[in-house]
Design an enzyme around this catalytic site. Structure first.
Site, PDB file in Angstrom:
ATOM      1  N   SER A  52       0.879  -1.200   0.033  1.00  0.00           N
ATOM      2  CA  SER A  52       0.042  -0.167  -0.003  1.00  0.00           C
ATOM      3  C   SER A  52       0.905   1.234  -0.044  1.00  0.00           C
ATOM      4  O   SER A  52       0.288   2.314  -0.032  1.00  0.00           O
ATOM      5  CB  SER A  52      -0.862  -0.025   1.234  1.00  0.00           C
ATOM      6  OG  SER A  52      -0.321   0.240   2.381  1.00  0.00           O
ATOM      7  N   LYS A  73      -6.153   3.841   8.920  1.00  0.00           N
ATOM      8  CA  LYS A  73      -5.272   4.650   8.132  1.00  0.00           C
ATOM      9  C   LYS A  73      -5.916   6.103   8.384  1.00  0.00           C
ATOM     10  O   LYS A  73      -5.266   7.339   8.624  1.00  0.00           O
ATOM     11  CB  LYS A  73      -4.954   4.379   6.804  1.00  0.00           C
ATOM     12  CG  LYS A  73      -4.237   3.084   6.664  1.00  0.00           C
ATOM     13  CD  LYS A  73      -3.972   2.545   5.225  1.00  0.00           C
ATOM     14  CE  LYS A  73      -3.064   1.263   5.127  1.00  0.00           C
ATOM     15  NZ  LYS A  73      -2.971   0.662   4.073  1.00  0.00           N
TER      16      LYS A  73
END
Ligand SMILES: Nc1ncnc2c1ncn2[C@@H]1O[C@H](COP(=O)(O)OP(=O)(O)OP(=O)(O)O)[C@@H](O)[C@H]1O
Ligand SMILES: [Mg+2]
Length: 813
Positions: free
Chosen positions: A694, A737
């Site tokens: 990611s 996140k």
């Protein structure tokens, strides 16, 4: 022999012709046979006088028996006709009561003809009866042999009968005499004796005697057999009794007495428990073995241990479910703040269970999320709201199948596996069993614990779950299993397939604040016996603690700090008696807690931002930010990656470089940078291993910035996987996140377009406030937001410039 002797002594006189009259001595209950010597007590006056008379004369008497014992003065009809002549052997002895004791010897048969009384005693007129057929004949000898044999057999059975009586008897006279003597020594009845007395015919008498003795022999033999049998039985009984007593003594000596009682107790308990048939058989088998073993031997303790286990398990006991949806909601709410989506799923699940009583095949719930978010405590609340027993099995670190299924009981110290142990703790057949940290199991050479768990969780198989130790089927179908995990990816796939995952992500700062206010502080105040006036803390300080002193998705560290502050408060209150309360201030906080151990990832917010981009990462303890630095140096085209990057992350870096090369022209980058420049990518906090795809777009942004000397925006952060074509792919852990982005006060976050649906879910759960979220499906979208000036716009700008020039040049025309 004595009789024969006397016979010789008196035979001369006995055969002499006697007076035909003799004093009569009538006897009661006695028959005197010829050639016998017996003592007689003479009591009747009349008889005493008869004896006295005889003594004065030649000592002879006529002796016969009375037919009726009660008659005192018998007449001829009252006595038996056949009697004997008898001689008084010694002087009589007078007894104290006046009676005379005399010893008489009968010397021959005689028959009374008349009885008369004179001189006050009775006289008998009699005739002698000599023996008939007493000649030396074959029949006599044959009869004698028979009688002899019969008598010999008799003497063997009755030891009182003298056997030497029949030795050396040959002549008919001897035979005649001995026949009567035999009759005297054989146990004949009164009637039988009288009958022998009345039989003068020797043949006839011998035959009669033979029959009588044979009958007697028969009786004696039968008697002996019976006695033998009785004795055998008595002996057998006695022997058994003796052996049993001896066994008891041995048992007592070995301390087994208690054991027998204990075994009986266990047996009774097994019956009472109504064990399933095969379990009952196993217990019975073990108990029988136990009876044979010395109580302190190791085998005995293995057997006893086994039986104890079987008997201590719940085989039929069930608790009644009390599923009330309202109550369940209430219980969940009183123990946990927030988590509305999770609670909703749990209530849904309970409602389905309540609706269908047969819903044993429902999927196994698995609460997944970072540590300290309340997974374990939620399951406890579920069991409470259902009214079931609760048992927790910790699977963390389990790596051996035997830990789930138990060891065979032949091993010393063997135990059942965790499942059966939990059933014993639960004491009911339908508890809620929490399989805690199902993702922390591993496997080794001793088999796969996950495979054993599969059987436990499979409704088709868990009705007959076999534990190696128990060795009998146990029904787990009524148990409600709930699992928890931190990282879903670590759950072995076949297990994962059977689980219904409920994700619990980390809490936001405000959620943590609410949990602390509503749950952690009140609960710990109570535990520390403090009241809310004694310990006060402002929301600002709580936020500060959450922000600076904890780094977690859950609230465990926060709770630990709160309890530490409470302990310090107590200490303070005890030291200074005048103090009634403590208000926590930032100074106190610094004094008591010191500086924070957790340094927030320090971001390079100042200075020029070239070659630097900030990405978002997901870790087990929640979301975090990663600052990626790159530098391009003169060299030979080497790519260096530092900061403990995992394989997947390194591959992402290469993919980013390849993408940049393919778009070098548009980005205005020299196409040869990959041959004459060295590229270095570094991700700080180098000691922490990092992995995952990611960070792909972030690395790409940092590289482009370094290559184009174009500064990135320091208020923008991003996450997304990159492909060679420059597409941006979906990532996981979006909520964590975004929370991290919010915590670090970024204004904009770039996330993959593919995560749009997740974003909708996150928005329902947490308030993202003013955070600007940009959805990117390609790298172009990312570059447009990440830079102060879009590096791709250069070309566009150039083109525009050219166009404008053209226009201006055209204009004068
Ligand atoms: N939403 C909440 N409301 C109130 N208390 C909570 C909440 N979430 C967690 N807690 C409290 O936090 C503590 C830790 O929770 P728990 O042990 O259940 O975490 P966990 O998710 O099982 O963690 P781990 O993965 O480390 O086992 C408990 O004291 C629990 O009561
Ligand atoms: Mg837990």
């Amino acid at each position: 022999m004595a009789i024969t002797d006397t016979l010789d002594t008196y035979s001369a006189s006995a055969l002499e012709p006697f007076e035909a009259t003799l004093p009569l001595l009538p006897l009661k209950n006695v028959v005197i046979l010829p050639k016998s010597i017996i003592p007689i007590i003479v009591g009747r006056d009349m008889s005493i006088r008869a004896v006295e008379h005889a003594l004065k004369m030649d000592r002879l008497l006529f002796v016969t028996s009375q037919k009726d014992q009660d008659v005192e003065s018998p007449t001829l009809n009252d006595v038996f006709t056949f009697g004997t002549k008898a001689i008084i052997l010694q002087d009589p002895v007078r007894m104290p009561n006046g009676a005379l004791k005399i010893l008489v010897e009968s010397i021959g048969r005689a028959k009374v003809e008349q009885i008369y009384e004179s001189n006050n005693f009775l006289h008998a007129l009699y005739v002698d009866v000599p023996s008939a057929n007493a000649d030396d004949s074959i029949k006599l000898h044959a009869l004698w042999r028979q009688l002899r044999k019969t008598y010999l057999a008799y003497t063997k059975l009755d030891e009182r009968a003298p056997a030497n009586l029949i030795d050396n008897i040959q002549t008919p006279t001897e035979i005649d005499h001995v026949t009567d003597t035999i009759a005297v020594h054989s146990s004949l009845t009164f009637q039988e004796r009288q009958s022998i007395l009345e039989t003068a015919d020797l043949h006839e008498r011998m035959l009669q005697l033979c029959t009588l003795i044979e009958k007697e022999v028969d009786i004696l033999e039968t008697e002996q057999r019976i006695r033998g049998r009785i004795q055998h039985q008595v002996e057998k009984g006695q022997r058994e009794y003796y052996l049993q007593e001896q066994m008891k003594a041995i048992h007592k000596e070995l301390g087994k007495e208690d054991q027998s009682a204990e075994i009986e107790e266990l047996r009774a308990k097994a019956k009472k428990l109504k064990l399933p048939e095969d379990a009952f058989k196993q217990v019975e088998k073990e108990l029988r073995r136990l009876e044979q073993m010395p109580p302190l031997s190791s085998e005995a303790s293995v057997s006893r241990h086994y039986v104890d286990w079987i008997l201590s398990l719940p085989w039929h006991t069930m608790t009644k479910d009390t599923i009330s949806i309202k109550q369940a909601q209430h219980i969940l709410d009183t123990h946990h703040a927030g988590l509305s989506k999770v609670k909703e799923r749990i209530i849904e699940f309970l409602a389905a269970k309540k609706f269908s009583k047969t819903l044993d095949r429902s999927p196994v719930l698995c609460l997944a999320g970072p540590p300290g978010v309340g997974k374990t405590s939620l399951v406890k609340s579920i069991s409470e709201s259902m009214g079931r027993e609760f048992v927790r099995i910790s699977l963390g670190g389990v790596r051996d199948e035997a830990e789930i299924r138990g060891h065979r009981r032949t091993y010393i110290g063997a135990l059942p596996g965790k499942i059966i142990q939990a059933m014993r703790k639960a004491r009911s057949k339908n508890p809620v069993i929490l399989l805690d940290e199902i993702d922390k199991m591993s496997r080794d050479a001793h088999g796969d614990p996950a495979a054993a768990l599969l059987e436990v969780l499979d409704p088709e198989q868990n009705k007959t779950f076999t534990d190696h130790f128990l060795d009998v089927d146990y029904d787990l179908s009524k148990v409600m299993f709930i699992a928890t995990a931190n990282v879903i990816e670590n759950i072995p796939y076949p297990l994962f397939d059977r689980l219904e995952i409920i994700n619990i992500s980390g809490y936001t700062e405000s959620e943590k604040l609410a949990i602390a206010r509503q749950f952690l502080i009140p609960r710990n105040l109570q535990e520390h016996s403090l009241n809310d006036a004694q310990f006060t803390i402002s929301d600002e300080l709580l936020k500060h603690i959450i922000d600076v002193y904890t780094k977690e998705a859950g609230v465990r560290q926060l709770e630990r700090i709160i309890t530490k502050l409470m302990r310090k408060t107590i200490q303070e209150l005890l030291q200074d008696k005048k103090k009634k309360s403590v208000e926590i201030t930032s100074e106190l906080l610094l004094e008591w807690l010191g500086h924070s151990h957790f340094k927030k990832t320090s971001l390079n917010t100042k200075g020029h931002h070239i070659g630097v981009a900030t990405g978002l990462a997901w870790t087990e303890i929640g979301g975090d930010v990663l600052e990626i630095e790159t530098s391009i140096l003169t060299g030979k085209g080497n790519v260096t990656l530092t900061g403990q990057l995992g394989d997947v992350m390194q591959e992402s870096a290469h993919a980013a470089i390849s993408y940049i090369r393919s778009r070098a022209k548009e980005l205005d980058i020299k196409g040869s940078f990959h041959t004459n420049r060295d590229t270095h990518i570094h991700i700080p906090e180098g000691a922490t291993p990092k992995d995952g795809p990611s960070a792909g777009i972030t690395m790409c942004v940092a590289l482009i910035s370094a290559l184009t000397k174009n500064p990135t925006r320091n208020d923008v952060t991003m996450t997304g996987e990159i492909t060679l074509q420059g597409r941006v792919l979906a990532i996981g852990g979006l909520k964590e996140k975004l929370l991290a982005a919010k915590q670090y006060n970024f204004s904009t976050v770039i996330i993959p377009q593919e995560n749009e649906d997740d974003l909708k879910d996150v928005r329902k759960e947490i308030d993202l406030g003013s955070l600007n979220i940009v959805l990117a499906s390609t790298m172009e979208d990312v570059l447009a937001v990440a830079f102060k000036k879009n590096p791709l716009q250069k070309e566009v700008r150039n083109i525009k410039k050219v166009t404008r020039k053209k226009t201006t040049s055209k204009a004068p025309q």
